[in-house]
Design a protein around this motif. Structure first.
Motif, PDB file in Angstrom:
ATOM      1  N   THR A 156       0.846  -1.188   0.000  1.00 51.84           N
ATOM      2  CA  THR A 156       0.000   0.000   0.000  1.00 51.84           C
ATOM      3  C   THR A 156       0.887   1.246   0.000  1.00 51.84           C
ATOM      4  O   THR A 156       1.834   1.349   0.766  1.00 51.84           O
ATOM      5  CB  THR A 156      -0.918   0.017   1.233  1.00 51.84           C
ATOM      6  N   GLY A 157       0.587   2.183  -0.899  1.00 54.07           N
ATOM      7  CA  GLY A 157       1.390   3.389  -1.018  1.00 54.07           C
ATOM      8  C   GLY A 157       2.553   3.265  -1.981  1.00 54.07           C
ATOM      9  O   GLY A 157       3.274   4.243  -2.206  1.00 54.07           O
ATOM     10  N   ALA A 158       2.746   2.079  -2.581  1.00 53.31           N
ATOM     11  CA  ALA A 158       3.818   1.907  -3.558  1.00 53.31           C
ATOM     12  C   ALA A 158       3.506   2.711  -4.821  1.00 53.31           C
ATOM     13  O   ALA A 158       2.338   2.970  -5.129  1.00 53.31           O
ATOM     14  CB  ALA A 158       3.980   0.431  -3.909  1.00 53.31           C
ATOM     15  N   PRO A 159       4.517   3.124  -5.573  1.00 50.41           N
ATOM     16  CA  PRO A 159       4.265   3.882  -6.808  1.00 50.41           C
ATOM     17  C   PRO A 159       3.487   3.046  -7.829  1.00 50.41           C
ATOM     18  O   PRO A 159       3.728   1.839  -7.969  1.00 50.41           O
ATOM     19  CB  PRO A 159       5.666   4.200  -7.330  1.00 50.41           C
ATOM     20  N   VAL A 160       2.552   3.698  -8.525  1.00 50.49           N
ATOM     21  CA  VAL A 160       1.794   3.047  -9.593  1.00 50.49           C
ATOM     22  C   VAL A 160       1.624   4.025 -10.752  1.00 50.49           C
ATOM     23  O   VAL A 160       1.666   5.243 -10.568  1.00 50.49           O
ATOM     24  CB  VAL A 160       0.389   2.587  -9.132  1.00 50.49           C
ATOM     25  N   ALA A 161       1.452   3.475 -11.934  1.00 57.79           N
ATOM     26  CA  ALA A 161       0.978   4.274 -13.061  1.00 57.79           C
ATOM     27  C   ALA A 161      -0.533   4.419 -12.881  1.00 57.79           C
ATOM     28  O   ALA A 161      -1.224   3.448 -12.557  1.00 57.79           O
ATOM     29  CB  ALA A 161       1.301   3.585 -14.375  1.00 57.79           C
ATOM     30  N   ALA A 162      -1.043   5.629 -13.038  1.00 60.83           N
ATOM     31  CA  ALA A 162      -2.473   5.895 -12.837  1.00 60.83           C
ATOM     32  C   ALA A 162      -3.074   6.381 -14.152  1.00 60.83           C
ATOM     33  O   ALA A 162      -2.555   7.301 -14.780  1.00 60.83           O
ATOM     34  CB  ALA A 162      -2.668   6.944 -11.744  1.00 60.83           C
ATOM     35  N   ILE A 163      -4.154   5.733 -14.552  1.00 57.60           N
ATOM     36  CA  ILE A 163      -4.831   6.086 -15.793  1.00 57.60           C
ATOM     37  C   ILE A 163      -6.277   6.429 -15.470  1.00 57.60           C
ATOM     38  O   ILE A 163      -6.930   5.744 -14.689  1.00 57.60           O
ATOM     39  CB  ILE A 163      -4.803   4.928 -16.806  1.00 57.60           C
ATOM     40  N   GLN A 164      -6.763   7.492 -16.090  1.00 59.33           N
ATOM     41  CA  GLN A 164      -8.182   7.858 -15.977  1.00 59.33           C
ATOM     42  C   GLN A 164      -8.759   7.902 -17.385  1.00 59.33           C
ATOM     43  O   GLN A 164      -8.182   8.507 -18.275  1.00 59.33           O
ATOM     44  CB  GLN A 164      -8.333   9.216 -15.309  1.00 59.33           C
ATOM     45  N   ARG A 165      -9.868   7.202 -17.580  1.00 57.20           N
ATOM     46  CA  ARG A 165     -10.515   7.181 -18.902  1.00 57.20           C
ATOM     47  C   ARG A 165     -11.934   7.706 -18.802  1.00 57.20           C
ATOM     48  O   ARG A 165     -12.681   7.352 -17.885  1.00 57.20           O
ATOM     49  CB  ARG A 165     -10.538   5.769 -19.487  1.00 57.20           C
ATOM     50  N   ILE A 166     -12.306   8.538 -19.766  1.00 62.39           N
ATOM     51  CA  ILE A 166     -13.689   8.964 -19.963  1.00 62.39           C
ATOM     52  C   ILE A 166     -14.079   8.523 -21.362  1.00 62.39           C
ATOM     53  O   ILE A 166     -13.442   8.923 -22.344  1.00 62.39           O
ATOM     54  CB  ILE A 166     -13.842  10.488 -19.793  1.00 62.39           C
TER      55      ILE A 166
END
Length: 198
Positions: A156-166
């Motif tokens: 928990t709290g580790a770096p991630v790539a974050a994607i948001q799609r609409i």
């Protein structure tokens, strides 16, 4: 009747052809709408692949504020939320939270998640008559939530790539809002600018 036909043409569902008539438009699926990015085999990077898909849960929930803002309708109070993990060769790639409009997707809760397959947009069209014709993806970086960390096998709290799609239908109406976390070491960004040599 003319007004109704015009609206269906404007929404991209009918095609008017001068001299021949009005026809139901055949949907033109685009592979780049099926997924956020192209997944390629490490041994053959020119061959795209479709990751395995597992729907972990589906439920009706109150509409989160950011999803409501994306949908742009204060009258909508609930939506369907899917949680899904995408895997390649058994290893987790993505954890997805997918929000779908109600009442557009009434009946989705009765579908068998295991029968939906790796791609959702064909299911949207076949089961609900909803065509996704465009989408906006936004890539950033963040930290894993408790849920995404669990399914991506991260702390928990580790770096991630974050994607948001609409995602939108042919009329431009927002149909889907998606939040995704991915293991950062599996992401590569490549863009080609200018003319390519012959």
């Amino acid at each position: 009747m003319r007004m109704a036909l015009k609206q269906l043409v404007d929404e991209g569902l009918l095609d008017r052809r001068r001299g021949t008539g009005t026809f139901v438009k055949q949907p033109a699926f685009r592979a780049d709408l099926f997924r956020f990015f192209h997944v390629h085999d490490v041994e053959d990077p020119d061959v795209p692949v479709i990751p395995e898909s597992r729907i972990l849960s589906h439920q009706e929930v109150a509409l989160p504020a950011d999803v409501q803002q994306a949908f742009g309708e204060e009258s909508v109070s609930h939506c369907i939320k899917l949680e899904r993990v995408r895997l390649w060769s058994g290893d987790p790639l993505l954890f997805e939270e997918i929000y779908l409009r109600l009442p557009d997707f009434n009946g989705l809760m009765s579908l068998n998640p295991k029968a939906m397959g790796p791609l959702l947009y064909p299911v949207f069209l076949e089961e609900f008559g909803i065509l996704i014709s465009s989408a906006t993806d936004e890539l950033s970086f963040g930290t894993a939530t408790k849920a995404s960390a669990k399914h991506l096998e991260l702390a928990t709290g580790a770096p991630v790539a974050a994607i948001q799609r609409i995602a939108r239908n042919p009329a431009g109406r927002v149909i889907e809002f998606r939040r995704v976390h991915g293991r950062p070491e599996r992401f590569r960004y490549r863009v080609t600018l200018g003319d390519q040599p012959a």
